[in-house]
Design a protein around this motif. Structure first.
Motif, PDB file in Angstrom:
ATOM      1  N   THR A 102       0.856  -1.182   0.000  1.00 58.89           N
ATOM      2  CA  THR A 102       0.000   0.000   0.000  1.00 58.89           C
ATOM      3  C   THR A 102       0.895   1.236   0.000  1.00 58.89           C
ATOM      4  O   THR A 102       1.943   1.252   0.660  1.00 58.89           O
ATOM      5  N   GLY A 115      -3.810   4.608   2.236  1.00 54.58           N
ATOM      6  CA  GLY A 115      -3.091   3.346   2.107  1.00 54.58           C
ATOM      7  C   GLY A 115      -2.847   2.684   3.448  1.00 54.58           C
ATOM      8  O   GLY A 115      -2.917   1.456   3.574  1.00 54.58           O
ATOM      9  N   VAL A 167      -5.873   0.924   4.429  1.00 51.24           N
ATOM     10  CA  VAL A 167      -6.005  -0.344   3.697  1.00 51.24           C
ATOM     11  C   VAL A 167      -5.162  -1.427   4.361  1.00 51.24           C
ATOM     12  O   VAL A 167      -5.625  -2.557   4.571  1.00 51.24           O
ATOM     13  N   SER A 168      -3.928  -1.104   4.709  1.00 52.66           N
ATOM     14  CA  SER A 168      -3.058  -2.099   5.350  1.00 52.66           C
ATOM     15  C   SER A 168      -3.627  -2.565   6.682  1.00 52.66           C
ATOM     16  O   SER A 168      -3.573  -3.757   7.017  1.00 52.66           O
ATOM     17  N   SER A 208       0.404  -7.260   4.270  1.00 55.53           N
ATOM     18  CA  SER A 208       0.760  -6.218   3.315  1.00 55.53           C
ATOM     19  C   SER A 208       1.969  -5.480   3.855  1.00 55.53           C
ATOM     20  O   SER A 208       2.336  -5.634   5.024  1.00 55.53           O
ATOM     21  N   ILE A 258      -1.324  -0.945  -4.070  1.00 56.74           N
ATOM     22  CA  ILE A 258      -2.536  -0.135  -3.928  1.00 56.74           C
ATOM     23  C   ILE A 258      -2.104   1.312  -3.706  1.00 56.74           C
ATOM     24  O   ILE A 258      -1.508   1.643  -2.678  1.00 56.74           O
ATOM     25  N   SER A 313      -3.144   5.028  -3.046  1.00 60.09           N
ATOM     26  CA  SER A 313      -4.328   5.630  -2.427  1.00 60.09           C
ATOM     27  C   SER A 313      -4.077   7.079  -2.036  1.00 60.09           C
ATOM     28  O   SER A 313      -3.037   7.401  -1.455  1.00 60.09           O
ATOM     29  N   ASP A 321     -11.597   3.131   1.930  1.00 57.66           N
ATOM     30  CA  ASP A 321     -10.340   2.384   2.022  1.00 57.66           C
ATOM     31  C   ASP A 321     -10.611   0.950   2.465  1.00 57.66           C
ATOM     32  O   ASP A 321      -9.979   0.005   1.982  1.00 57.66           O
TER      33      ASP A 321
END
Length: 305
Positions: A4, A39, A42-43, A53, A130, A132, A249
């Motif tokens: 990410t 990001g 997301v992680s 990740s 990813i 972001s 996210d």
């Protein structure tokens, strides 16, 4: 491995005031400091879902140390590029209405930017990156494109969760997924929508222009999912919305993690919707048990037109 990228992370300082009065002394009823940045969100959600990740981006100063320590405590892999400036602090004021005050972020030098690009060069063809959020103003306008070119040269795939021209420009490089919300989709194509039906041609354009998959979130109205062959619409679970930060996210995390593990795009869509909803119903990001409780409430239907 999933990577990410958060080019402009933050500490999100969440402040609750029962009855906020502008221009007066207000006393908070509760406050909370969390690592912020799309990001990074997301992680953190990928970790809840059981997917590893590595979080990349720029961190600096005592604020950067806070984020690094938090992610280490959650056993999330990181490989941030160190910068001289302090990572920003964003204020999220929760009262009768929700108000956000976002800082612009630190200045990133050319040397620091090049150090980050060197990290990207370590990717392999088995990786998914990813990308972001917006980039700091101090980075070159084409910095995302430089990242994407390196990703593609190494045979890796990428997900693009940004807005506007940056997202449109990325389509030529065939992202695995793009995820605008319905407002961002309208802004990209300089139109307005008064119904779900009006959104569909523009979601299809994202696929025609190069994306493998496209998610269009519509808040309480569910989400649309576009593939090369079909369009799907979801319902949303019922619950009290507590938090608008990180829901999109979380949807990306639920979708990408499930897609890579199960190779089932409809299951990935369903999981993404449940994950985004679980975050919306939480003070922080979604927890695994909350996501699992909501998946059964999400129904997916094909839209034929």
């Amino acid at each position: 491995m999933i990577y990410t990228v958060t080019l402009n992370p933050s500490i999100d300082y969440i402040v609750e005031v029962s009855d906020f009065n502008l221009g007066s002394l207000n006393r908070m009823t509760r406050d909370l400091k969390l690592p912020g940045g799309k990001g990074i969100n997301v992680s953190r959600v990928l970790k809840q879902l059981g997917y590893d990740s590595t979080a990349l981006g720029f961190l600096g100063g005592f604020t950067g140390e806070f984020i690094q320590e938090w992610l280490s405590d959650e056993e999330i892999n990181t490989n941030f590029t160190s910068i001289k400036g302090d990572t920003r602090i964003n204020v999220k004021l929760k009262s009768d209405q929700e108000t956000e005050i976002n800082a612009s972020g630190p200045i990133i030098t050319n040397s620091e930017a090049n150090d980050f690009l060197t990290v990207i060069e370590q990717l392999t063809s088995k990786d998914v990156v990813i990308l972001s959020g917006n980039q700091p103003a101090s980075l070159p306008d084409d910095f995302y494109q430089k990242i994407i070119l390196k990703i593609k040269a190494l045979g890796a795939e990428f997900v693009m969760d940004t807005t506007g021209q940056t997202l449109l420009d990325s389509l030529a490089f065939h992202p695995l997924l793009v995820k605008p919300n319905h407002h961002e989709l309208a802004e990209m194509f300089h139109v307005t929508f008064s119904s779900v039906e009006e959104m569909i041609p523009y979601g299809k354009k994202l696929i025609e222009m190069g994306a493998s998959y496209a998610l269009v979130s519509m808040a309480g109205d569910g989400a649309l999912f576009f593939t090369r062959d079909n369009v799907y619409q979801s319902t949303v679970p019922k619950g009290k919305v507590k938090n608008s930060v990180g829901a999109g996210d979380s949807m990306v995390a639920g979708f990408v993690g499930t897609l890579l593990k199960e190779n089932d795009s409809q299951l990935a869509f369903k999981t993404g919707v449940a994950t985004g909803s679980a975050t919306a119903f939480s003070d922080d990001l979604a927890k695994k048990s909350e996501i699992e409780n909501l998946i059964s409430q999400v129904t997916i239907s094909s839209i034929n037109n």
